[in-house]
Design an enzyme around this catalytic site. Structure first.
Site, PDB file in Angstrom:
ATOM      1  CG  HIS A 146      -2.030  -1.050   1.076  1.00  0.00           C
ATOM      2  ND1 HIS A 146      -2.913  -1.089   0.036  1.00  0.00           N
ATOM      3  CD2 HIS A 146      -2.319  -2.110   1.855  1.00  0.00           C
ATOM      4  CE1 HIS A 146      -3.731  -2.127   0.181  1.00  0.00           C
ATOM      5  NE2 HIS A 146      -3.388  -2.773   1.275  1.00  0.00           N
ATOM      6  NE  ARG A 158       1.856  -4.196   3.535  1.00  0.00           N
ATOM      7  CZ  ARG A 158       0.700  -3.739   4.015  1.00  0.00           C
ATOM      8  NH1 ARG A 158      -0.054  -4.497   4.788  1.00  0.00           N
ATOM      9  NH2 ARG A 158       0.312  -2.515   3.732  1.00  0.00           N
TER      10      ARG A 158
HETATM   11  C1  3PY Z   1      -4.197  -4.007   7.533  1.00  0.00           C
HETATM   12  O1  3PY Z   1      -4.494  -3.443   8.580  1.00  0.00           O
HETATM   13  O2  3PY Z   1      -4.979  -4.702   6.873  1.00  0.00           O
HETATM   14  C2  3PY Z   1      -2.861  -3.866   7.016  1.00  0.00           C
HETATM   15  O3  3PY Z   1      -2.522  -4.522   6.058  1.00  0.00           O
HETATM   16  C3  3PY Z   1      -1.950  -2.883   7.683  1.00  0.00           C
HETATM   17  O4  3PY Z   1      -0.950  -2.473   6.854  1.00  0.00           O
HETATM   18 MG    MG Z   2      -4.039  -5.458   5.012  1.00  0.00          MG
END
Ligand code: 3PY
Ligand code: MG
Length: 265
Positions: A46, A71
């Site tokens: 993200h 990530r």
């Molecule tokens: C979530 O809270 O779903 C996440 O992936 C945090 O980055």
């Molecule tokens: Mg998530």
């Protein structure tokens, strides 16, 4: 090979504070790496971060005491190999659904014969040291994210997968999955998170979780999580900026609406 300091801390069940980078900046990565976090994660799911950005951010993190993690954007062996070759010491993988997914993640993080990672250690050698390939399998962490109903339903199977070094909970996707919303009551999601935490403790697997801010992170640590992420870089920056503005305007020396953007822009 340079040791993985958070792996050591987690094995000893010492708390780990993890920074989270969504802004594609090596300068910011360097600053966050020096801020006191034990690890810093480059978020390619993200965050606004591509591979070239991630490479430079991992290089910047190399000059800091923080253990570098990534990530990845999805469960994809090729992407996992590239971030490991770029020097990441652990892979947090979103949306792991079941034990098969977890096995694929672990396998992608390990050289044969135990895994399927292809040879080409590149920056792994520069950051890890000349004996990187000999020790990478024991040093690189495979970290499945638990954030779907399916994963919660088969959490015991996922925790039993050999090579899962820690699980990391995504509370927002869990809230969407269980309560249908991220804003408002998260009753079912919180019950699912408590269940996962309890099962991980039984299996003696370390647990991490993304948090909205420092207060949330402190609560999660008190709840029993081993690693917490107190929000991302953008959240921390915006919060500091908001506080700075409020601190000035509250003294009556500037109008409280001076130049303030509305509607997010
Ligand atoms: C979530 O809270 O779903 C996440 O992936 C945090 O980055
Ligand atoms: Mg998530």
């Amino acid at each position: 090979m340079r040791p993985n300091l958070i792996q050591k801390r987690l094995r000893e069940r010492q708390p780990v504070l993890n920074g989270w980078l969504s802004i594609p900046s090596s300068y910011l990565a360097e600053g966050m790496g020096h801020a006191g976090f034990h690890s810093v994660t480059v978020d390619m799911q993200h965050g606004m971060i591509g591979f070239a950005d991630a490479l430079h951010m991992l290089q910047a993190l190399s000059a800091t005491p923080a253990t570098p993690l990534v990530r990845v954007s999805r469960l994809d062996g090729a992407e996992i190999m590239r971030v490991l070759d770029a020097g990441s010491y652990g892979v947090i993988c979103p949306m792991i659904r079941n034990a098969e997914d977890a096995k694929l993640l672990v396998s992608s993080c390990r050289y044969p014969p135990s895994g399927t990672r292809s040879f080409g250690p590149a920056r792994g050698l520069l950051f890890g040291g000349p004996d990187y390939v000999d020790h990478a399998n024991d040093t690189i962490m495979a970290i499945p994210m638990i954030e779907t109903v399916e994963a919660v339903d088969c959490i015991d199977d996922i925790l039993a997968v050999d090579g899962v070094d820690m699980i990391y909970i995504g509370p927002n996707d869990t809230a969407l999955a269980y309560d249908g919303q991220v804003v408002g009551a998260r009753t079912r999601a919180e019950a699912a998170i408590a269940h996962v935490l309890a099962r991980a403790r039984v299996a003696d697997v370390a647990t991490g979780i993304f948090c909205s801010d420092a207060g949330d992170a402190a609560q999660r640590m008190a709840q029993g999580f081993n690693l917490v992420t107190p929000g991302n870089d953008m959240g921390l920056l915006k919060s500091a900026a908001t506080h700075a503005i409020a601190s000035i305007t509250s003294r009556g020396v500037a109008p409280s609406d001076s130049g303030a953007a509305s509607g997010g822009y």
